[in-house]
Design a protein around this motif. Structure first.
Motif, PDB file in Angstrom:
ATOM      1  N   THR B 175       0.870  -1.182   0.000  1.00  0.00           N
ATOM      2  CA  THR B 175       0.000   0.000   0.000  1.00  0.00           C
ATOM      3  C   THR B 175       0.902   1.227   0.000  1.00  0.00           C
ATOM      4  N   TYR B 177       1.784   5.232   0.021  1.00  0.00           N
ATOM      5  CA  TYR B 177       1.257   6.512   0.468  1.00  0.00           C
ATOM      6  C   TYR B 177       2.146   7.627  -0.064  1.00  0.00           C
ATOM      7  N   PHE B 199       2.103   8.296 -11.421  1.00  0.00           N
ATOM      8  CA  PHE B 199       2.130   7.461 -10.231  1.00  0.00           C
ATOM      9  C   PHE B 199       1.156   6.311 -10.424  1.00  0.00           C
ATOM     10  N   ARG B 200       1.390   5.195  -9.735  1.00  0.00           N
ATOM     11  CA  ARG B 200       0.437   4.091  -9.799  1.00  0.00           C
ATOM     12  C   ARG B 200      -0.928   4.592  -9.333  1.00  0.00           C
ATOM     13  N   ALA B 201      -1.960   4.038  -9.950  1.00  0.00           N
ATOM     14  CA  ALA B 201      -3.307   4.558  -9.695  1.00  0.00           C
ATOM     15  C   ALA B 201      -3.728   4.344  -8.246  1.00  0.00           C
ATOM     16  N   ASP B 202      -3.138   3.326  -7.564  1.00  0.00           N
ATOM     17  CA  ASP B 202      -3.564   3.082  -6.182  1.00  0.00           C
ATOM     18  C   ASP B 202      -2.656   3.768  -5.170  1.00  0.00           C
ATOM     19  N   LEU B 203      -1.953   4.819  -5.594  1.00  0.00           N
ATOM     20  CA  LEU B 203      -1.197   5.620  -4.631  1.00  0.00           C
ATOM     21  C   LEU B 203      -2.189   6.399  -3.774  1.00  0.00           C
ATOM     22  N   HIS B 204      -2.054   6.244  -2.454  1.00  0.00           N
ATOM     23  CA  HIS B 204      -2.954   6.985  -1.570  1.00  0.00           C
ATOM     24  C   HIS B 204      -2.451   8.409  -1.459  1.00  0.00           C
ATOM     25  N   GLU B 205      -3.261   9.346  -1.893  1.00  0.00           N
ATOM     26  CA  GLU B 205      -2.842  10.744  -1.887  1.00  0.00           C
ATOM     27  C   GLU B 205      -3.288  11.418  -0.594  1.00  0.00           C
TER      28      GLU B 205
END
Lengths: 592, 310
Positions: B175, B177, B199-205
């Protein structure tokens, strides 16, 4: 005397009426104005690009210099390359960027070299393009995209990734053979000049024709792009013509907003939301699909959690519980409704999400085991009462609480053992081994947090709908011998159905428009799909995050406004449906 | 000033009191010319610089108590927008302005904005404190955070076992961040670490560096990039193995304060004084105190030269 006092009152009455209606109309007008304002902001997004010729006497601003030297440079580098590579015969197309050299033959054979400095050249790859005959070729200044025109008049873009050429969607043109191609790098567009002396401007990734311009019968003309890429010079012999390329929002069109697009530097077409460009070398990718799916997904999971709980709770308070209880529960619900969503978002992100990651199995287990124990508890109660011949009235609240507690304790005991023996000690890695990835901030968290925010809305309306079913009907059914549950399921729920549906829709409207919980408790990840263990990025959160950074009049800003418009239409439709349904319900109750 | 007003209003009638206030208001421009360090100084921009800006503001207030400083930290991109639209005087940014932002400013003002370097920030990679990983290779970062690695030829890294983690965590998805798109950290990493790729689409911004650290601290399968100075005991910083120097410099970046410097009149007095304070010895001591790296002497000299204007 009588008459004058009457007219005085009449006047006051009239003025009051005017004032009230003026206020009413101005509210409607304000709504309409917001709508029109948003539309006006979005409209330029779809304005056409244009190619307009400059008059002979118009001179282009002094800061701008037509790159005459590009052609010489190209010829130079061709000669250099041929010299350095000791080529026996000339290469048809030599495309060079800062650090790569691409040699292409008419039949599609290519050699791709990297060059650092002037002497050291290294062959990266070579091969054959799947194109019969090449009439024109060009490369973007960054060296990321190769564009090749085939003899049938189509343009084939390739994205260069490491040592691979990945074919992108071919661009269909008028079918006339293309003589020359030029890349307008800042807008990711390509200009083509074909045999019919027509200049066409295409957006590379979407393959959309943006504009075209016909230059009258000048065979063997040549195009040159100005340094700022705003102007194009056409020369044929001594003839010269400068045209202006007006290409304001190439990155946004319906196709790019709602269809998968193959962008450069990617392996396949996809729905991508990456609005931040950072530098001129990257392209804004503005697909509304991940955001819309994010919004729908969040609303779906919230409704999944909230609807059954709220409807059952409302059925209980409106039909089963004593009136004093009804008021107490309603008061609690109102407190819940007034809870700021930012608190819910905070709790979800920093308490619920980490807790759920550690105790996922416990949560999922309790979803099954707790309702089962409550049901078993009630059944046991009835069996016992019947055996004792006490009659079968409702189980009291302490029984419900007892079975709830039993359920929780039972789940805890079962789960810790199950995790050790069934799932090798760690449920999440067990899931991961089966291809189910768990992200900490996911749809489950949103379902719970936003569900809590939505429950009061659904509860209040459902409660009203059920409570106001005419008592004559209920009493009649019960007098005929129906049990309370029978009365509820066969009479009250069908009668109140429009009201319950309206309640659910109102909850849905709330869930679609919710921002703070989503902003805080999701990772704002623009993902596709309805996976419960993955996060999402919603329209509302995107607006909240990106509105301050989008500069006015940019495509990004206008797409954000479009997202706002989309959201407004969504909630408007939902709320209109609610109003219609409630009207119908009122009508129905009047008839009964 | 308030003192004199009270005295006069007690002497004069209410009407003349109002008249006196009016006089004062009208005299304001004259009076302001003598002592120019009054009024508002609005800063809008980087969250990475937020704590420093606040510390500097406190220091500045000691010498200039009349000035009112407001600091908004919405991310570096907001600095460019606010400065172009003249809604802020200072635009702290943790990256340089991109061409589009500069063009926007030029369109509205007719000249380019001026960047004054103020400090250096070292970014670092953080994992949960129980994570068995102790180091990470610099080359692994691009495949880890990128949607499609452009510079690195490695495969995409999505699972912990790809970083060499065994056991339960190995099978889990990493995961990730990071910062929100408006931030300079996002822009800096996108251009320096990812070669301009997404950035990878599942990067938590997340909205701030402290939020990244907090999220990693609560997430056993998490990894995040944030400024070193934000580190807490509940996260573990991963030093780079292998090419140390390249990696270190790769994640070090200059922090700037952008100002509107008119080609003829130079930088306005308030901004000028604030920036001089930042570049002064006590200002740079604060930089070190808050865990950032102070500017080297020659860079400071250059920055001070830029303040003097053309």
């Amino acid at each position: 005397m009588m008459l004058s006092s009457f007219t005085g009152r009449q006047w006051i009455d009239r003025i009051a009426r005017w004032c009230v209606s003026a206020v009413g109309y101005s509210v409607m007008l304000a709504l309409a104005m917001i709508f029109i304002f948003l539309l006006l902001q979005v409209a330029p997004l779809f304005s056409k690009a244009s190619i307009t010729p400059l008059a002979k006497e118009d001179t282009v601003a002094s800061s701008f210099r037509l790159l005459g030297s590009v052609v010489d440079d190209a010829e130079n580098s061709t000669r250099q390359a041929q010299h350095a590579l000791k080529l026996h015969r000339p290469v048809d197309f030599v495309l060079s960027t800062a650090d790569t050299l691409f040699l292409l033959e008419r039949d599609g054979r290519y050699r791709w070299l990297s060059h650092q400095g002037t002497d050291s050249r290294r062959l990266l790859s070579s091969g054959q393009l799947d194109i019969a005959e090449i009439t024109a070729a060009t490369m973007s200044p960054t060296g990321q995209t190769l564009l090749v025109a085939s003899v049938d008049g189509r343009i084939h873009p390739y994205t260069l990734l490491h040592q691979e050429l990945i074919a992108m969607q071919p661009i269909a043109t008028s079918g006339t053979q293309i003589q020359q191609l030029l890349v307008q790098a800042s807008t990711r567009s390509v200009v083509s000049l074909d045999d019919s002396d027509t200049i066409r401007l295409f957006h590379i990734a979407s393959g959309r024709e943006l504009a075209h311009y016909h230059w009258d019968k000048h065979p063997n003309s040549l195009m040159q792009l100005s340094e700022d890429e705003q102007y194009l010079q056409l020369t044929a012999g001594t003839m010269r013509q400068v045209v202006k390329l007006h290409n304001p929002h190439p990155e946004a069109s319906w196709r790019q907003l709602v269809r998968p697009v193959h962008y450069e530097g990617r392996r396949s077409a996809d729905y991508v939301w990456q609005s931040s460009t950072v530098s001129d070398n990257t392209e804004a990718k503005l697909s509304l699909v991940p955001l819309t799916i994010g919004t729908l997904k969040a609303a779906w999971y919230a409704m999944l959690f909230a609807t059954p709980l709220a409807i059952f709770a409302a059925a209980y308070t409106a039909f089963f519980a004593p009136v004093s209880w009804r008021y107490r529960i309603k008061a609690v619900m109102e407190v819940l409704e007034s809870l700021p969503t930012v608190i819910l978002g905070f709790l979800a992100a920093f308490l619920l999400a980490p807790w759920l990651e550690l105790h996922l199995l416990l949560f999922l287990g309790s979803l099954i085991i707790v309702p089962v124990t409550i049901m078993l508890g009630s059944c046991g109660w009835f069996y016992w009462r019947k055996k004792q011949q006490y009659g079968t009235d409702q189980p009291s609240w302490w029984l419900v609480l007892l079975s709830l507690l039993t359920g929780v304790v039972l789940t805890t005991m079962l789960v810790s053992n199950a995790e050790t023996y069934l799932f090798h000690g760690d449920f999440l890695s067990w899931l991961a081994n089966r291809g189910i990835d768990y992200q900490q901030r996911n749809s489950l968290i949103i379902g719970i947090a936003m569900g809590i925010a939505v429950i009061p809305t659904i509860f209040s309306l459902t409660d009203e709908a059920i409570y106001h079913v005419p008592t004559s009907l209920t009493q009649g059914v019960i007098a005929l011998g129906a049990s309370r549950w029978q009365a509820l399921s066969t009479l009250i729920l069908p009668v109140a159905a429009p009201g319950i549906l309206a309640a659910c829709l109102l909850g849905l409207g709330r869930a679609l428009g919710e921002t703070m919980i989503l902003l805080m408790a999701t990772g704002n990840t623009p993902l596709l799909g309805f996976d419960p263990f993955q996060g999402m990025r919603t329209l509302t959160a995107t607006l909240a995050i990106e509105a301050p950074e989008a500069s006015l009049e940019s495509a990004h800003f206008r797409v954000l406004v479009l997202a706002a418009l989309l959201l407004m239409i969504l909630t408007f439709v939902v709320n209109t449906l609610v109003t219609l349904l409630r009207q119908r319900l009122r009508h129905r109750y009047l008839q009964l | 000033m308030q003192e004199s007003f009270r005295v006069s209003s007690s002497c004069l009638s209410r009407f003349s009191g109002i008249f006196f206030v009016l006089l004062l208001v009208m005299a304001q421009p004259l009076w302001a010319e003598n002592r120019d360090l009054t009024g508002n100084l609005i800063s809008s921009g980087s969250d990475s610089l937020n704590t420093l800006m606040r510390a500097w503001a406190v220091l500045f207030k000691q010498d200039n108590p009349e000035i009112n400083i407001q600091i908004h930290a919405g991310g570096s991109s907001t600095a460019a927008v606010a400065l172009a639209q003249s809604t802020a005087h200072l635009g702290p940014m943790s990256r340089t302005m991109n061409p589009a932002e500069r063009r926007r400013f030029e369109q509205l003002h007719g000249y380019t904005p001026t960047a004054i370097p103020v400090a250096i920030e070292a970014l670092a990679v953080f994992v949960h404190r129980h994570n068995p990983l102790n180091t990470i290779a610099w080359q692994q970062l691009e495949p880890l955070f990128s949607a499609e690695p452009l510079c690195s030829e490695q495969e995409k890294i999505r699972y912990w076992h790809q970083l060499g983690v065994r056991g339960d965590l190995g099978a889990r998805l990493i995961t990730s961040y990071g910062r929100n798109t408006a931030s300079g950290t996002y822009g800096f990493l996108k251009s320096h670490l990812l070669c301009g790729a997404d950035f990878r689409a599942d990067l938590h911004e997340l909205p701030g560096a402290a939020a990244v650290i907090q999220a990693v601290a609560l997430s056993p399968s998490g990894i995040g990039i944030a400024g070193k100075q934000h580190a807490t005991a509940s996260v573990k910083e991963l030093p780079f193995n292998g090419e140390q120097t390249a990696a270190e410099s790769g994640l070090q970046r200059m922090l700037y304060v952008y100002v509107n410097s008119h080609p003829e009149h130079g930088i306005a007095a308030k901004e000028q004084a604030f920036l001089r304070m930042i570049l002064s010895e006590p200002g740079q001591q604060l930089v070190a105190q808050y865990g950032y790296v102070p500017l080297p002497a020659e860079q400071r000299k250059l920055a001070l030269g830029a303040l003097d204007g053309p």
